[in-house]
Design a protein around this motif. Structure first.
Motif, mmCIF file in Angstrom:
data_model
loop_
_atom_site.group_PDB
_atom_site.id
_atom_site.type_symbol
_atom_site.label_atom_id
_atom_site.label_comp_id
_atom_site.label_asym_id
_atom_site.label_seq_id
_atom_site.Cartn_x
_atom_site.Cartn_y
_atom_site.Cartn_z
ATOM 1 N N ASP A 37 -43.006 4.067 44.653
ATOM 2 C CA ASP A 37 -42.127 4.286 43.498
ATOM 3 C C ASP A 37 -42.852 4.128 42.171
ATOM 4 O O ASP A 37 -42.246 4.227 41.103
ATOM 5 N N GLY A 38 -44.156 3.866 42.209
ATOM 6 C CA GLY A 38 -44.949 3.750 40.997
ATOM 7 C C GLY A 38 -45.096 2.344 40.466
ATOM 8 O O GLY A 38 -45.863 2.108 39.521
ATOM 9 N N SER A 39 -44.409 1.386 41.048
ATOM 10 C CA SER A 39 -44.539 0.003 40.609
ATOM 11 C C SER A 39 -45.835 -0.590 41.155
ATOM 12 O O SER A 39 -46.405 -0.096 42.131
ATOM 13 N N VAL A 40 -46.302 -1.659 40.519
ATOM 14 C CA VAL A 40 -47.515 -2.326 40.974
ATOM 15 C C VAL A 40 -47.202 -3.106 42.245
ATOM 16 O O VAL A 40 -46.373 -4.017 42.250
ATOM 17 N N ASP A 41 -47.851 -2.742 43.335
ATOM 18 C CA ASP A 41 -47.680 -3.434 44.611
ATOM 19 C C ASP A 41 -48.490 -4.726 44.618
ATOM 20 O O ASP A 41 -47.983 -5.799 44.905
ATOM 21 N N TYR A 42 -49.776 -4.605 44.297
ATOM 22 C CA TYR A 42 -50.582 -5.805 44.118
ATOM 23 C C TYR A 42 -51.787 -5.478 43.242
ATOM 24 O O TYR A 42 -52.169 -4.312 43.084
ATOM 25 N N LEU A 202 -54.820 4.828 35.373
ATOM 26 C CA LEU A 202 -55.599 5.761 36.191
ATOM 27 C C LEU A 202 -54.917 5.999 37.532
ATOM 28 O O LEU A 202 -54.807 7.147 37.987
ATOM 29 N N ALA A 203 -54.463 4.938 38.178
ATOM 30 C CA ALA A 203 -53.740 5.100 39.441
ATOM 31 C C ALA A 203 -52.463 5.907 39.219
ATOM 32 O O ALA A 203 -52.106 6.772 40.029
ATOM 33 N N ARG A 204 -51.779 5.643 38.111
ATOM 34 C CA ARG A 204 -50.550 6.376 37.797
ATOM 35 C C ARG A 204 -50.839 7.861 37.588
ATOM 36 O O ARG A 204 -50.051 8.721 37.996
ATOM 37 N N ALA A 205 -51.980 8.169 36.966
ATOM 38 C CA ALA A 205 -52.347 9.565 36.741
ATOM 39 C C ALA A 205 -52.540 10.303 38.060
ATOM 40 O O ALA A 205 -52.079 11.435 38.233
ATOM 41 N N PHE A 206 -53.240 9.676 39.016
ATOM 42 C CA PHE A 206 -53.459 10.326 40.306
ATOM 43 C C PHE A 206 -52.135 10.489 41.046
ATOM 44 O O PHE A 206 -51.897 11.505 41.709
ATOM 45 N N ARG A 207 -51.255 9.504 40.935
ATOM 46 C CA ARG A 207 -49.916 9.622 41.517
ATOM 47 C C ARG A 207 -49.169 10.792 40.875
ATOM 48 O O ARG A 207 -48.497 11.565 41.556
#
Length: 321
Positions: A37-42, A202-207
């Motif tokens: 869902d785009g939230s920070v898992d860890y 950066l992680a959000r961009a790839f998502r």
């Protein structure tokens, strides 16, 4: 008079260098994993701090070229997103693309270089070749940038200037995909403007790219990279292995030990090793994917980072995340 100094917090250890049972070195950094869902898992370390993603920004640069009107697809679009190994088939396509848009190798403003892949570089030198701009790992990106400038009547001699219309568009794409403002603009190794964002961004961009609507510039880039990973990296490169072994996965490393990846369900990760040691990328990526529940033989291949002594394996780089 004493002056106050600011000491940066020490990042946690992401991997250890183990030789003959002795830990002779440690690599520190930060890492983040996003849930579907785009939230920070860890998170490990502080992934909210800005970093230069280096070549992990290339998908966003390629999307900007599409937004500006250049009609690329397939292997050509993958090469526009690439840190290619300098293999013959990659060099040949760069030259073909230059010819298709009425460009010459001398128009490229990336530096002349040897193939990025060490095996390819040995054969290249043995054949009597010298450093060339086409051989530089960013030459596909530069070719696409020049082509879209010619298409729009934009200056080609200043296409790497941060104030150039293309580079302003790249900044917009980066900020939209990352969901945050660019913290700083520097210069990448190839000479192109380099936008700093956080590892979370950066992680959000790839998502964003893997979940983008079909036919959008972002999705077109993701689809081309996933369909033709050998043009994004090379035949002996981890990004290629991952995208081949895990269908629908988008993966791109960057210099100074940056890695970003998104799974087709929207889960994503990004990490940066502080000392820039790219030898750590495979083990850390394998361990992180394992923690995310990914099961595939490619994880063992990624994690295999032996240390040699007298040509025999005497140790390994071992992820600690």
């Amino acid at each position: 008079m004493m002056t106050a100094t600011t000491t940066a917090p020490v990042s946690p250890v992401l991997a250890e260098v183990v030789r003959s049972g002795f830990v002779e070195g440690r690599h520190r950094g930060s890492l983040v994993v996003l849930a579907a869902d785009g939230s920070v898992d860890y998170a490990i370390g502080d992934p909210s701090l800005p970093v230069f993603p280096r070549s992990s920004n290339k998908p966003m640069q390629a999307a900007a070229v599409l937004r500006a009107g250049l009609d690329l697809s397939g292997e050509r679009l993958a090469l526009a997103s690439a840190s290619h190994s300098g293999e013959e088939f990659q060099r040949a396509l760069v030259r073909t693309m230059l010819g298709e848009y009425g460009l010459h190798e001398s128009d490229l403003q990336c530096p002349a270089d040897l193939p990025l892949d060490p095996v390819e570089a040995e054969g290249y030198l043995a054949a009597g070749h010298e450093r060339e701009r086409v051989t530089m790992n960013c030459s596909g990106k530069h070719t696409a940038m020049l082509a879209v400038c010619a298409l729009n009547g934009w200056p080609t001699d200043s296409y790497l200037d941060p104030s150039h219309p293309l580079q302003r568009l790249v900044l917009t794409v980066v900020e939209e995909a990352a969901g945050e403002r660019v913290a700083s603009v520097g210069t990448d190794g190839c000479g192109a403007p380099l936008m700093a964002i956080s590892l979370v961004g950066l992680a959000r961009a790839f998502r964003t790219f893997v979940l983008a609507p079909e036919g959008s510039p972002e999705r077109r880039v993701a689809d081309a990279m996933r369909a033709h990973p050998e043009y994004v990296a090379g035949t002996r490169r981890p990004d290629t292995w991952v995208m081949r072994a895990l269908p629908g996965t988008l993966s791109k490393m960057g210099a100074e030990a940056v890695q970003a990846l998104a799974l087709p369900d929207g889960r994503a990760l990004a990490f940066k090793v502080d000392d820039g040691a790219t030898r750590v990328l495979g083990p850390v990526l394998a361990r992180t994917l394992e923690r995310m529940g990914v099961e595939s033989p490619v994880l063992a291949r990624l994690a295999d980072a032996p240390l040699l002594g007298g040509a025999a394996k005497v140790g390994e780089i071992r992820a600690t995340v």
